[in-house]
Design an enzyme around this catalytic site. Structure first.
Site, PDB file in Angstrom:
ATOM      1  N   ARG A 104       0.963  -1.129   0.186  1.00 37.07           N
ATOM      2  CA  ARG A 104       0.079  -0.185   0.121  1.00 37.07           C
ATOM      3  C   ARG A 104       0.974   1.199   0.049  1.00 37.07           C
ATOM      4  O   ARG A 104       2.194   1.193   0.069  1.00 37.07           O
ATOM      5  CB  ARG A 104      -1.017  -0.327   1.060  1.00 37.07           C
ATOM      6  CG  ARG A 104      -0.706  -0.629   2.488  1.00 37.07           C
ATOM      7  CD  ARG A 104       0.417   0.031   3.239  1.00 37.07           C
ATOM      8  NE  ARG A 104       0.214   1.464   3.378  1.00 37.07           N
ATOM      9  CZ  ARG A 104       0.953   2.287   3.692  1.00 37.07           C
ATOM     10  NH1 ARG A 104       2.477   1.902   3.900  1.00 37.07           N
ATOM     11  NH2 ARG A 104       0.762   3.550   3.756  1.00 37.07           N
ATOM     12  N   GLY A 105       0.238   2.474  -0.199  1.00 32.55           N
ATOM     13  CA  GLY A 105       1.014   3.699  -0.343  1.00 32.55           C
ATOM     14  C   GLY A 105       1.190   3.852  -1.954  1.00 32.55           C
ATOM     15  O   GLY A 105       1.616   2.902  -2.372  1.00 32.55           O
ATOM     16  N   ALA A 106       0.894   5.040  -2.196  1.00 33.35           N
ATOM     17  CA  ALA A 106       0.668   5.444  -3.580  1.00 33.35           C
ATOM     18  C   ALA A 106       1.805   5.090  -4.568  1.00 33.35           C
ATOM     19  O   ALA A 106       1.898   4.361  -5.457  1.00 33.35           O
ATOM     20  CB  ALA A 106       0.523   6.998  -3.768  1.00 33.35           C
TER      21      ALA A 106
ATOM     22  N   ASP B 235      -2.165  10.715  -2.212  1.00 37.79           N
ATOM     23  CA  ASP B 235      -2.601   9.699  -3.112  1.00 37.79           C
ATOM     24  C   ASP B 235      -2.818  10.282  -4.526  1.00 37.79           C
ATOM     25  O   ASP B 235      -2.437   9.415  -5.299  1.00 37.79           O
ATOM     26  CB  ASP B 235      -3.557   8.926  -2.491  1.00 37.79           C
ATOM     27  CG  ASP B 235      -3.167   7.714  -1.411  1.00 37.79           C
ATOM     28  OD1 ASP B 235      -3.148   8.378  -0.406  1.00 37.79           O
ATOM     29  OD2 ASP B 235      -2.995   6.634  -1.916  1.00 37.79           O
TER      30      ASP B 235
ATOM     31  N   ASN C  75      -5.685  12.180   0.460  1.00 35.71           N
ATOM     32  CA  ASN C  75      -4.739  11.379   1.526  1.00 35.71           C
ATOM     33  C   ASN C  75      -5.598  10.426   2.223  1.00 35.71           C
ATOM     34  O   ASN C  75      -6.909  10.780   2.345  1.00 35.71           O
ATOM     35  CB  ASN C  75      -3.713  12.099   1.960  1.00 35.71           C
ATOM     36  CG  ASN C  75      -2.598  11.410   2.672  1.00 35.71           C
ATOM     37  OD1 ASN C  75      -2.071  10.483   1.853  1.00 35.71           O
ATOM     38  ND2 ASN C  75      -1.991  11.555   3.947  1.00 35.71           N
ATOM     39  N   LYS C  76      -4.800   9.833   2.906  1.00 36.49           N
ATOM     40  CA  LYS C  76      -5.571   8.697   3.857  1.00 36.49           C
ATOM     41  C   LYS C  76      -6.524   9.479   4.903  1.00 36.49           C
ATOM     42  O   LYS C  76      -6.421  10.653   5.288  1.00 36.49           O
ATOM     43  CB  LYS C  76      -4.314   8.367   4.874  1.00 36.49           C
ATOM     44  CG  LYS C  76      -4.834   7.264   5.858  1.00 36.49           C
ATOM     45  CD  LYS C  76      -5.681   5.979   5.513  1.00 36.49           C
ATOM     46  CE  LYS C  76      -5.445   5.321   4.225  1.00 36.49           C
ATOM     47  NZ  LYS C  76      -6.279   4.446   3.724  1.00 36.49           N
TER      48      LYS C  76
HETATM   49  O1  MRU Z   1      -4.669   3.302   2.079  1.00 36.84           O
HETATM   50  P1  MRU Z   1      -2.784   3.402   2.038  1.00 36.84           P
HETATM   51  O2  MRU Z   1      -2.336   2.978   3.168  1.00 36.84           O
HETATM   52  O3  MRU Z   1      -2.672   2.807   0.790  1.00 36.84           O
HETATM   53  O4  MRU Z   1      -2.896   4.954   2.255  1.00 36.84           O
HETATM   54  C1  MRU Z   1      -1.608   5.492   2.155  1.00 36.84           C
HETATM   55  C2  MRU Z   1      -1.681   6.843   2.192  1.00 36.84           C
HETATM   56  O5  MRU Z   1      -2.880   7.535   2.229  1.00 36.84           O
HETATM   57  C3  MRU Z   1      -0.283   7.657   2.129  1.00 36.84           C
HETATM   58  O6  MRU Z   1      -0.360   8.749   2.865  1.00 36.84           O
HETATM   59  C4  MRU Z   1      -0.117   7.882   0.547  1.00 36.84           C
HETATM   60  O7  MRU Z   1      -0.208   6.767  -0.248  1.00 36.84           O
HETATM   61  C5  MRU Z   1       1.404   8.581   0.301  1.00 36.84           C
HETATM   62  S1  MRU Z   1       2.379   7.312   0.549  1.00 36.84           S
HETATM   63  C6  MRU Z   1       4.219   7.986   0.114  1.00 36.84           C
END
Ligand code: MRU
Length: 351
Positions: free
Chosen positions: A51-53, A242, A252-253
């Site tokens: 996970r994470g963009a 994201d 974002n999250k």
């Molecule tokens: O649902 P996730 O864990 O994929 O969400 C991740 C986030 O919201 C991060 O802040 C975002 O992807 C940036 S990661 C460098």
């Protein structure tokens, strides 16, 4: 860094397959999941093994490369149709992080961009691009880190939300990359990680990453940040993204918006650290960003534990949108854009 363990490998290519650290098991266990196809990779993205963009983008690139390897002996029409199907499966895994679609577009261009070549040639070229995208992500995060580090005074206590660290990227991280780079530059910086309900990326992942490297980190629950801000215990907020719309609105999250409102209320800078690949100039406004709604089980409990009343209705939007007006600056590898708007973001992409 003092007491540092080797850098975590979020994704790695081993024995002709993609291996992903299973982020659902952290911090209890370090386990890698092997992916042999695009469908397996898409499933790992959907279930948040990865996970994470930026990490999602890199995983998707490897997912398509895997599929090209699998299909390289097929007839050209079958090869092309198989890759189109694989791309659609990967594109359907999660909707919000634009890096996923950006990565698939780049891989498609690599597939189509070389004239008449054999399936094996195309597959090799796609794998080389996936490797390059992972290496490039680390270089970009280091550039973001250097720009962001300059914004943090020594002694800063920095709140971060979710996990925008090495685990969310191919390495170094975006928001946590800013922290790492500041510390590498000799600044004393400490982290306040909020737990980030419901998936607990802050409590499980950010806290784990920081502790491994001996970076001072304090965990709070999501509802505590306003109190700490009101007491003068937070000097800056740095988060990842994201998808950033062309007008500077930031998806974002879930919970990021709440932190941004509180930061503005208390006069605390709110920084968003992200690569250019997270900026979506084709989406004009934050309200146009697709927000993933996940299943109720993440809100009703965690793992095997359930704590909610049986039968209660649940909402589980995984992201929210912070309006550009609440963002002090967007920190990218190319430049820091203060008070981001369509003009400032447009300038980032100028040749
Ligand atoms: O649902 P996730 O864990 O994929 O969400 C991740 C986030 O919201 C991060 O802040 C975002 O992807 C940036 S990661 C460098």
């Amino acid at each position: 860094m003092k007491g540092a363990l080797p850098a975590v490998e979020t994704l790695r290519w081993r024995d002709e397959r993609l291996e992903l650290i299973d982020q659902r098991q952290l911090p209890d266990r370090i386990e890698y999941r092997a992916c042999h196809s695009a469908a397996e990779t898409a499933e790992c993205i959907r279930t948040m093994v990865v996970r994470g963009a930026p990490a999602i983008g890199c995983a998707a690139a490897y997912g398509l490369a895997l599929e090209a390897q699998r299909l390289r002996g097929s007839a050209p029409a079958e090869f092309a149709a198989g890759l189109d199907r694989a791309s659609a499966i990967l594109a359907g895994s999660r909707p919000t992080a634009v890096n996923l679609f950006w990565a698939l577009d780049r891989m498609r261009a690599a597939r189509d961009g070389g004239g008449d070549r054999s399936g094996a040639d195309i597959a090799a070229r796609m794998l080389a691009l996936a490797h390059e995208m992972a290496a490039e992500d680390v270089r970009i995060n280091r550039a973001i880190g250097a720009r962001g580090a300059a914004l943090l005074p020594s002694g800063a206590r920095v709140l971060t939300h979710c996990n925008a660290g090495a685990l969310a990227t191919a390495g170094h991280g975006t928001a946590l990359g800013v922290i790492r780079s500041a510390i590498e530059a000799g600044k004393q910086v400490s982290v306040i990680a909020d737990e980030t309900r419901p998936f607990l990326q802050g409590a499980r992942l950010t806290a784990w990453e920081m502790l491994r490297e001996g970076i001072p980190v304090t965990l709070i629950t999501d509802g505590m940040s306003g109190h700490l801000m009101s007491r003068g215990d937070i000097d800056a907020v740095v988060v990842g993204a994201d998808r950033v719309a062309a007008n500077g609105d930031v998806a974002n999250k879930i919970g990021t918006y709440m932190v941004a409102v509180l930061a503005r209320r208390h006069g605390i800078p709110f920084y968003v650290a992200c690569p250019l690949s997270t900026i979506d100039m084709n989406t004009a406004h934050g309200r146009d960003i697709a927000i993933e709604e996940r299943g109720p089980e993440e809100v009703l409990g965690f793992g095997a534990s359930r704590w909610a009343a049986d039968g209660v209705a649940v909402r589980n939007p995984a992201f929210d949108v912070t309006p550009a007006e609440l963002v002090t600056a967007l920190i990218t590898e190319r430049d820091v854009v203060f008070e981001p708007d369509s003009q400032g973001l447009g300038a980032l992409f100028a040749p």
